[in-house]
Design a protein around this motif. Structure first.
Motif, PDB file in Angstrom:
ATOM      1  N   SER A 285       0.803  -1.268  -0.096  1.00 42.45           N
ATOM      2  CA  SER A 285      -0.051   0.000   0.031  1.00 42.45           C
ATOM      3  C   SER A 285       0.941   1.208   0.071  1.00 42.45           C
ATOM      4  CB  SER A 285      -1.059   0.099   1.183  1.00 42.45           C
ATOM      5  OG  SER A 285      -1.713   1.269   1.336  1.00 42.45           O
ATOM      6  N   ASN A 286       1.789   1.248   0.818  1.00 38.02           N
ATOM      7  CA  ASN A 286       2.637   2.374   0.944  1.00 38.02           C
ATOM      8  C   ASN A 286       3.540   2.711  -0.330  1.00 38.02           C
ATOM      9  OD1 ASN A 286       2.042   2.981   3.473  1.00 38.02           O
ATOM     10  ND2 ASN A 286       3.626   1.922   4.658  1.00 38.02           N
ATOM     11  N   GLU A 287       4.114   1.592  -0.843  1.00 36.65           N
ATOM     12  CA  GLU A 287       4.770   1.742  -2.159  1.00 36.65           C
ATOM     13  C   GLU A 287       3.786   2.072  -3.219  1.00 36.65           C
ATOM     14  OE1 GLU A 287       6.475  -2.150  -2.950  1.00 36.65           O
ATOM     15  OE2 GLU A 287       7.804  -1.972  -1.280  1.00 36.65           O
ATOM     16  N   GLY A 288       2.474   1.709  -3.346  1.00 33.26           N
ATOM     17  CA  GLY A 288       1.635   2.074  -4.320  1.00 33.26           C
ATOM     18  C   GLY A 288       1.406   3.817  -4.251  1.00 33.26           C
ATOM     19  N   LEU A 289       1.134   3.893  -2.854  1.00 33.21           N
ATOM     20  CA  LEU A 289       0.983   5.590  -2.614  1.00 33.21           C
ATOM     21  C   LEU A 289       2.106   6.426  -3.230  1.00 33.21           C
ATOM     22  CD1 LEU A 289      -1.126   7.556  -1.538  1.00 33.21           C
ATOM     23  CD2 LEU A 289      -0.101   7.070   0.614  1.00 33.21           C
ATOM     24  N   ASP A 290       3.443   5.816  -2.887  1.00 36.03           N
ATOM     25  CA  ASP A 290       4.707   6.501  -3.235  1.00 36.03           C
ATOM     26  C   ASP A 290       4.678   6.444  -4.679  1.00 36.03           C
ATOM     27  OD1 ASP A 290       5.493   6.688  -0.534  1.00 36.03           O
ATOM     28  OD2 ASP A 290       6.977   5.164  -0.621  1.00 36.03           O
ATOM     29  N   LEU A 291       4.565   5.727  -5.405  1.00 36.19           N
ATOM     30  CA  LEU A 291       4.313   5.589  -6.911  1.00 36.19           C
ATOM     31  C   LEU A 291       3.520   6.728  -7.474  1.00 36.19           C
ATOM     32  CD1 LEU A 291       5.396   4.335  -9.419  1.00 36.19           C
ATOM     33  CD2 LEU A 291       3.590   2.469  -9.337  1.00 36.19           C
ATOM     34  N   LYS A 292       2.055   6.502  -6.797  1.00 34.13           N
ATOM     35  CA  LYS A 292       1.106   7.552  -7.229  1.00 34.13           C
ATOM     36  C   LYS A 292       1.689   8.980  -6.927  1.00 34.13           C
ATOM     37  CE  LYS A 292      -3.162   9.355  -5.895  1.00 34.13           C
ATOM     38  NZ  LYS A 292      -3.835   9.726  -4.674  1.00 34.13           N
ATOM     39  N   ASN A 293       2.410   8.959  -5.907  1.00 36.56           N
ATOM     40  CA  ASN A 293       2.770  10.604  -5.538  1.00 36.56           C
ATOM     41  C   ASN A 293       3.889  10.999  -6.523  1.00 36.56           C
ATOM     42  OD1 ASN A 293       1.118  11.002  -3.689  1.00 36.56           O
ATOM     43  ND2 ASN A 293       2.536  10.136  -2.032  1.00 36.56           N
ATOM     44  N   GLN A 294       4.818   9.872  -6.891  1.00 38.66           N
ATOM     45  CA  GLN A 294       6.137  10.238  -8.014  1.00 38.66           C
ATOM     46  C   GLN A 294       5.349  10.466  -9.422  1.00 38.66           C
ATOM     47  OE1 GLN A 294       9.012  10.540  -7.173  1.00 38.66           O
ATOM     48  NE2 GLN A 294       9.781  10.965  -9.157  1.00 38.66           N
ATOM     49  N   LEU A 295       4.543   9.679  -9.894  1.00 44.67           N
ATOM     50  CA  LEU A 295       3.642   9.995 -11.010  1.00 44.67           C
ATOM     51  C   LEU A 295       3.169  11.523 -11.216  1.00 44.67           C
ATOM     52  CD1 LEU A 295       2.042   6.470 -11.945  1.00 44.67           C
ATOM     53  CD2 LEU A 295       4.114   7.567 -12.986  1.00 44.67           C
ATOM     54  N   THR A 296       2.359  11.768 -10.090  1.00 46.73           N
ATOM     55  CA  THR A 296       1.788  13.174  -9.968  1.00 46.73           C
ATOM     56  C   THR A 296       2.947  14.194 -10.116  1.00 46.73           C
ATOM     57  OG1 THR A 296       0.270  12.296  -8.538  1.00 46.73           O
ATOM     58  CG2 THR A 296       0.421  14.622  -8.765  1.00 46.73           C
ATOM     59  N   LYS A 297       3.917  14.000  -9.327  1.00 46.61           N
ATOM     60  CA  LYS A 297       5.167  14.953  -9.279  1.00 46.61           C
ATOM     61  C   LYS A 297       5.890  14.845 -10.846  1.00 46.61           C
ATOM     62  CE  LYS A 297       9.374  15.788  -7.220  1.00 46.61           C
ATOM     63  NZ  LYS A 297      10.482  15.324  -6.059  1.00 46.61           N
ATOM     64  N   THR A 298       5.996  13.822 -11.432  1.00 51.09           N
ATOM     65  CA  THR A 298       6.655  13.635 -12.764  1.00 51.09           C
ATOM     66  C   THR A 298       5.783  14.318 -13.787  1.00 51.09           C
ATOM     67  OG1 THR A 298       7.763  11.631 -11.979  1.00 51.09           O
ATOM     68  CG2 THR A 298       7.504  12.272 -14.499  1.00 51.09           C
ATOM     69  N   THR A 299       4.504  14.078 -13.649  1.00 46.93           N
ATOM     70  CA  THR A 299       3.474  14.795 -14.449  1.00 46.93           C
ATOM     71  C   THR A 299       3.571  16.265 -14.537  1.00 46.93           C
ATOM     72  OG1 THR A 299       2.061  12.818 -14.427  1.00 46.93           O
ATOM     73  CG2 THR A 299       1.118  14.845 -15.338  1.00 46.93           C
ATOM     74  N   LYS A 300       3.389  16.839 -13.273  1.00 46.74           N
ATOM     75  CA  LYS A 300       3.626  18.231 -13.026  1.00 46.74           C
ATOM     76  C   LYS A 300       5.051  18.759 -13.590  1.00 46.74           C
ATOM     77  CE  LYS A 300       0.480  18.474  -9.123  1.00 46.74           C
ATOM     78  NZ  LYS A 300       0.303  18.616  -7.739  1.00 46.74           N
ATOM     79  N   GLU A 301       5.962  18.155 -13.354  1.00 43.43           N
ATOM     80  CA  GLU A 301       7.333  18.727 -13.868  1.00 43.43           C
ATOM     81  C   GLU A 301       7.373  18.529 -15.498  1.00 43.43           C
ATOM     82  OE1 GLU A 301      10.240  16.186 -11.950  1.00 43.43           O
ATOM     83  OE2 GLU A 301      10.106  17.293  -9.840  1.00 43.43           O
ATOM     84  N   GLY A 302       6.732  17.440 -15.866  1.00 37.24           N
ATOM     85  CA  GLY A 302       7.014  17.091 -17.205  1.00 37.24           C
ATOM     86  C   GLY A 302       6.043  18.431 -18.142  1.00 37.24           C
ATOM     87  N   ALA A 303       4.926  18.994 -17.545  1.00 34.19           N
ATOM     88  CA  ALA A 303       3.942  19.839 -17.886  1.00 34.19           C
ATOM     89  C   ALA A 303       4.688  21.248 -17.883  1.00 34.19           C
ATOM     90  CB  ALA A 303       2.673  19.829 -17.196  1.00 34.19           C
ATOM     91  N   VAL A 304       5.543  21.405 -16.820  1.00 32.47           N
ATOM     92  CA  VAL A 304       6.409  22.635 -16.611  1.00 32.47           C
ATOM     93  C   VAL A 304       7.288  22.786 -17.837  1.00 32.47           C
ATOM     94  CG1 VAL A 304       7.782  24.050 -15.029  1.00 32.47           C
ATOM     95  CG2 VAL A 304       5.817  23.241 -14.219  1.00 32.47           C
TER      96      VAL A 304
END
Length: 124
Positions: free
Chosen positions: A52-71
């Motif tokens: 569960s924690n690893e899934g949450l970390d993955l979700k947060n990393q994907l969100t962060k990467t998506t935002k950085e990619g958009a910028v």
């Protein structure tokens, strides 16, 4: 997400089946079996928490990467537009010169054509 659920369900069912098989086939005392079942239950809970924690970390990393990619994409787009504008400004004066030279060539060709026509008329 379905892949993560499949893994989680597989772990849960595998744990239940493993515990049941152990209970039915082990010639141990009831107290020993209960201790092992309790230990397996604790291990299973820990594994589920880790997943569960690893899934949450993955979700947060994907969100962060998506935002950085958009910028980065926005910055790249701005840089490309700026480069095109600079290129247009650099080329514009040369375009006027080229057009002027082409007009001069056309005028010269017309003059040459007129002279040739005049020359033909004189020879006739």
């Amino acid at each position: 997400m379905s892949k993560g659920k499949s893994i989680l369900l597989g772990l849960v069912f595998g744990g239940v089946i493993g515990a049941s098989t152990t209970l039915l086939t082990t010639p141990s005392s009831g107290q020993d079996i209960r201790r092992r079942a309790r230990d397996q239950s604790v291990k299973l809970k820990q594994t589920i928490e880790e997943l569960s924690n690893e899934g949450l970390d993955l979700k947060n990393q994907l969100t962060k990467t998506t935002k950085e990619g958009a910028v980065l994409l926005k910055e790249l787009s701005h840089d490309v537009k700026e480069s095109i504008e600079n290129w247009k400004k650099t080329i514009e004066p040369h375009q006027e010169n080229i057009q002027e030279h082409l007009k001069n060539v056309e005028d010269s060709l017309k003059e040459l054509e007129e002279k040739m026509n005049d020359s033909k008329k004189e020879n006739e």
